[in-house]
Motif scaffolding. Sequence first.
Motif, PDB file in Angstrom:
ATOM      1  N   LYS A 267       0.804  -1.209   0.000  1.00 39.68           N
ATOM      2  CA  LYS A 267       0.000   0.000   0.000  1.00 39.68           C
ATOM      3  C   LYS A 267       0.843   1.267   0.000  1.00 39.68           C
ATOM      4  N   SER A 268       1.921   1.279   0.785  1.00 42.95           N
ATOM      5  CA  SER A 268       2.668   2.523   1.003  1.00 42.95           C
ATOM      6  C   SER A 268       4.010   2.580   0.302  1.00 42.95           C
ATOM      7  N   GLY A 269       4.411   1.506  -0.381  1.00 37.99           N
ATOM      8  CA  GLY A 269       5.708   1.523  -1.052  1.00 37.99           C
ATOM      9  C   GLY A 269       6.830   1.134  -0.106  1.00 37.99           C
ATOM     10  N   THR A 270       8.012   1.655  -0.375  1.00 36.95           N
ATOM     11  CA  THR A 270       9.201   1.301   0.393  1.00 36.95           C
ATOM     12  C   THR A 270       9.683   2.481   1.224  1.00 36.95           C
ATOM     13  N   ALA A 271      10.010   2.193   2.466  1.00 42.30           N
ATOM     14  CA  ALA A 271      10.587   3.200   3.358  1.00 42.30           C
ATOM     15  C   ALA A 271      11.814   2.596   4.027  1.00 42.30           C
ATOM     16  N   THR A 272      12.853   3.414   4.197  1.00 42.07           N
ATOM     17  CA  THR A 272      14.079   2.969   4.856  1.00 42.07           C
ATOM     18  C   THR A 272      14.360   3.873   6.051  1.00 42.07           C
ATOM     19  N   PHE A 273      14.720   3.255   7.185  1.00 40.15           N
ATOM     20  CA  PHE A 273      14.999   3.976   8.423  1.00 40.15           C
ATOM     21  C   PHE A 273      16.424   3.658   8.848  1.00 40.15           C
ATOM     22  N   ASP A 274      17.309   4.643   8.771  1.00 37.11           N
ATOM     23  CA  ASP A 274      18.719   4.463   9.118  1.00 37.11           C
ATOM     24  C   ASP A 274      18.967   5.188  10.436  1.00 37.11           C
ATOM     25  N   ASP A 275      19.240   4.427  11.494  1.00 36.86           N
ATOM     26  CA  ASP A 275      19.316   4.976  12.852  1.00 36.86           C
ATOM     27  C   ASP A 275      20.667   4.753  13.509  1.00 36.86           C
ATOM     28  N   TYR A 276      21.051   5.729  14.340  1.00 41.91           N
ATOM     29  CA  TYR A 276      22.115   5.563  15.321  1.00 41.91           C
ATOM     30  C   TYR A 276      21.461   5.853  16.661  1.00 41.91           C
ATOM     31  N   ASP A 277      21.262   4.819  17.468  1.00 40.05           N
ATOM     32  CA  ASP A 277      20.448   4.939  18.672  1.00 40.05           C
ATOM     33  C   ASP A 277      21.286   4.795  19.927  1.00 40.05           C
ATOM     34  N   GLY A 278      21.090   5.717  20.865  1.00 36.45           N
ATOM     35  CA  GLY A 278      21.720   5.651  22.173  1.00 36.45           C
ATOM     36  C   GLY A 278      20.660   5.614  23.253  1.00 36.45           C
ATOM     37  N   VAL A 279      21.061   5.892  24.493  1.00 32.35           N
ATOM     38  CA  VAL A 279      20.132   5.832  25.616  1.00 32.35           C
ATOM     39  C   VAL A 279      19.196   7.025  25.603  1.00 32.35           C
TER      40      VAL A 279
END
Length: 290
Positions: free
Chosen positions: A116-128
């Motif tokens: 339905k919505s196509g492609t999405a990419t989530f590139d994260d650098y996650d800390g506290v």
Amino acid sequence: MPALRTTTLIAGAAVVVALAGTGVAIGRSASSSSGSATSGGAPVTAPATPVSPPSTPPGTSSVVPVSPPPSPGGAGTTPSSAPTPTTKLATELAATFRRAIAQHTVHTVAKNVSKKSGTATFDDYDGVRVGSQHITINGGNVKVRVIGPTTYLNGDAKGLAIYGITPQEVQALHGKWLPLVAGQAGYRTITAGVTISSTLYADELSGPLTRTPTKTLAGVTVYGISGEGTGPGSPKGSHATLWISKQTGLPVEFDAANRTTTITETFEDWGKPIHVETPANVYGRPGLAS
């Protein structure tokens, strides 16, 4: 979750702010609090070696249970008889999350492919309590930075449309970063998934759990724990698997899929320092009109 990888959740996270003097009529949360926006671009570093137990960032939920999770069906009790395979795997899964949280930092890349919505990419650098995210979706871009109690949002018209922000409102922002704090509509959804605890919370599984045989992913020998993907990062009614390194006991990949959507998230660089700069060009002050 812009943060949370499911675009259906993003659509319900319309950002509520007031852009003074622009003629743009966006609502404002009555519970918004005030505070000066920080500028100057000084980097904030998440340590590689934790010196104290991580706290839960505002507006997010803790992922790691300190005891075995409730049995399937929501009974909320641990069986007094011999542990079932699901109970053993739930305990193992909880231990995996504890090891992951103890690293304090991680780099993740999640790809969401939806009919339905196509492609999405989530590139994260996650800390506290610090993190950054770059979303590419529908030909647009969104950037999120979390620094302590403030979350900053920036993007182009195509990207910010996922939050209900119109092209007129994007133009009024003049490319500046929009600061959000707890109490403002959109804050929680935008922040969730850009910190290590909320990222793992998005990957929760529910029983019955099964153990998947070992295989190799990106040169790493892994085994899987599979079940129903019940975290906010999984599409509704999905079958999901968390792939765990046999050597380190840390997540390597999370896969979830239903009939319309597939999500693949990879984890790497556990415990490596991350640097997030406070934006210099911030629109107004958190919780207030400019």
